[in-house]
Write a protein that holds these residues in place. Sequence first.
Motif, mmCIF file in Angstrom:
data_model
loop_
_atom_site.group_PDB
_atom_site.id
_atom_site.type_symbol
_atom_site.label_atom_id
_atom_site.label_comp_id
_atom_site.label_asym_id
_atom_site.label_seq_id
_atom_site.Cartn_x
_atom_site.Cartn_y
_atom_site.Cartn_z
ATOM 1 N N VAL A 14 48.160 26.173 46.242
ATOM 2 C CA VAL A 14 47.303 27.104 45.512
ATOM 3 C C VAL A 14 47.879 28.502 45.723
ATOM 4 C CG1 VAL A 14 45.007 28.134 45.364
ATOM 5 C CG2 VAL A 14 45.253 25.687 45.835
ATOM 6 N N THR A 15 48.061 29.233 44.634
ATOM 7 C CA THR A 15 48.539 30.608 44.702
ATOM 8 C C THR A 15 47.535 31.487 43.992
ATOM 9 O OG1 THR A 15 50.835 29.854 44.646
ATOM 10 C CG2 THR A 15 50.450 32.164 44.164
ATOM 11 N N TYR A 16 47.094 32.534 44.671
ATOM 12 C CA TYR A 16 46.155 33.494 44.095
ATOM 13 C C TYR A 16 46.969 34.663 43.567
ATOM 14 C CZ TYR A 16 42.778 30.671 46.552
ATOM 15 O OH TYR A 16 42.023 29.623 46.995
ATOM 16 N N VAL A 17 46.820 34.954 42.274
ATOM 17 C CA VAL A 17 47.645 35.945 41.601
ATOM 18 C C VAL A 17 46.758 36.944 40.868
ATOM 19 C CG1 VAL A 17 49.487 36.260 39.889
ATOM 20 C CG2 VAL A 17 49.423 34.180 41.265
ATOM 21 N N THR A 18 47.142 38.216 40.911
ATOM 22 C CA THR A 18 46.417 39.241 40.159
ATOM 23 C C THR A 18 46.813 39.168 38.687
ATOM 24 O OG1 THR A 18 48.124 40.909 40.517
ATOM 25 C CG2 THR A 18 46.359 40.777 42.169
ATOM 26 N N GLU A 19 46.055 39.833 37.826
ATOM 27 C CA GLU A 19 46.343 39.830 36.392
ATOM 28 C C GLU A 19 47.731 40.379 36.075
ATOM 29 O OE1 GLU A 19 44.718 38.604 33.671
ATOM 30 O OE2 GLU A 19 43.151 37.766 34.934
ATOM 31 N N LYS A 44 38.889 31.727 47.003
ATOM 32 C CA LYS A 44 38.908 32.737 48.055
ATOM 33 C C LYS A 44 38.392 34.049 47.505
ATOM 34 C CE LYS A 44 42.658 31.547 51.152
ATOM 35 N NZ LYS A 44 43.920 32.034 51.724
ATOM 36 N N ASN A 45 37.868 34.863 48.379
ATOM 37 C CA ASN A 45 37.437 36.212 48.020
ATOM 38 C C ASN A 45 38.414 37.216 48.617
ATOM 39 O OD1 ASN A 45 34.995 35.497 46.651
ATOM 40 N ND2 ASN A 45 34.133 35.008 48.652
ATOM 41 N N PHE A 46 38.781 38.221 47.816
ATOM 42 C CA PHE A 46 39.658 39.291 48.263
ATOM 43 C C PHE A 46 38.947 40.614 48.002
ATOM 44 C CE2 PHE A 46 42.466 35.802 47.067
ATOM 45 C CZ PHE A 46 43.295 35.708 48.181
ATOM 46 N N ASP A 47 38.919 41.480 48.999
ATOM 47 C CA ASP A 47 38.283 42.793 48.838
ATOM 48 C C ASP A 47 38.898 43.529 47.657
ATOM 49 O OD1 ASP A 47 36.623 42.371 50.996
ATOM 50 O OD2 ASP A 47 37.931 43.424 52.412
ATOM 51 N N GLY A 48 38.044 44.044 46.779
ATOM 52 C CA GLY A 48 38.509 44.809 45.639
ATOM 53 C C GLY A 48 38.907 43.986 44.437
ATOM 54 N N TYR A 49 38.792 42.652 44.535
ATOM 55 C CA TYR A 49 39.169 41.770 43.433
ATOM 56 C C TYR A 49 38.022 40.826 43.110
ATOM 57 C CZ TYR A 49 43.988 43.243 44.189
ATOM 58 O OH TYR A 49 45.122 43.987 44.322
ATOM 59 N N SER A 50 37.960 40.384 41.859
ATOM 60 C CA SER A 50 36.980 39.368 41.477
ATOM 61 C C SER A 50 37.707 38.245 40.746
ATOM 62 C CB SER A 50 35.884 39.961 40.582
ATOM 63 O OG SER A 50 36.445 40.463 39.385
ATOM 64 N N PHE A 51 37.173 37.047 40.864
ATOM 65 C CA PHE A 51 37.789 35.889 40.218
ATOM 66 C C PHE A 51 37.657 36.024 38.712
ATOM 67 C CE2 PHE A 51 37.619 31.600 38.432
ATOM 68 C CZ PHE A 51 38.806 31.092 38.913
ATOM 69 N N SER A 52 38.745 35.793 38.004
ATOM 70 C CA SER A 52 38.746 35.896 36.553
ATOM 71 C C SER A 52 38.853 34.518 35.908
ATOM 72 C CB SER A 52 39.914 36.779 36.100
ATOM 73 O OG SER A 52 40.023 36.807 34.705
ATOM 74 N N ARG A 53 39.883 33.753 36.288
ATOM 75 C CA ARG A 53 40.107 32.448 35.660
ATOM 76 C C ARG A 53 41.216 31.704 36.393
ATOM 77 N NH1 ARG A 53 44.929 33.103 33.003
ATOM 78 N NH2 ARG A 53 45.472 35.247 32.562
ATOM 79 N N MET A 54 41.314 30.439 36.089
ATOM 80 C CA MET A 54 42.450 29.636 36.549
ATOM 81 C C MET A 54 43.603 29.906 35.589
ATOM 82 S SD MET A 54 41.365 27.232 39.039
ATOM 83 C CE MET A 54 42.302 25.776 38.757
ATOM 84 N N GLY A 55 44.824 29.755 36.060
ATOM 85 C CA GLY A 55 45.991 29.948 35.203
ATOM 86 C C GLY A 55 46.009 28.947 34.056
ATOM 87 N N GLU A 56 46.663 29.321 32.983
ATOM 88 C CA GLU A 56 46.700 28.500 31.768
ATOM 89 C C GLU A 56 47.200 27.080 32.014
ATOM 90 O OE1 GLU A 56 48.726 28.597 27.319
ATOM 91 O OE2 GLU A 56 48.921 30.333 28.625
ATOM 92 N N PHE A 57 48.187 26.928 32.864
ATOM 93 C CA PHE A 57 48.768 25.609 33.108
ATOM 94 C C PHE A 57 48.424 25.057 34.489
ATOM 95 C CE2 PHE A 57 51.511 27.786 30.033
ATOM 96 C CZ PHE A 57 51.368 26.913 28.961
#
Length: 71
Positions: A14-19, A44-57
Amino acid sequence: MKKMLPRRRRYVDVTYVTEDGSSRSNTDVVKDGEVGTDYTTEKKNFDGYSFSRMGEFSAEATGQVKKEQST
């Protein structure tokens, strides 16, 4: 005598990536998992970030380890 076949093993990462494409964290959910076994990921929660979506693939958040690669 039966011939033993090697077990097929794969990783689920699992990789968490910003927009903008910057990586925030990389977590191995399954290391050396046998094909067909279940896995579950957690958001996961990251300070200053909110979950947007899973990657397209992306693979599903829960599922089974597959012999073909999923990202």
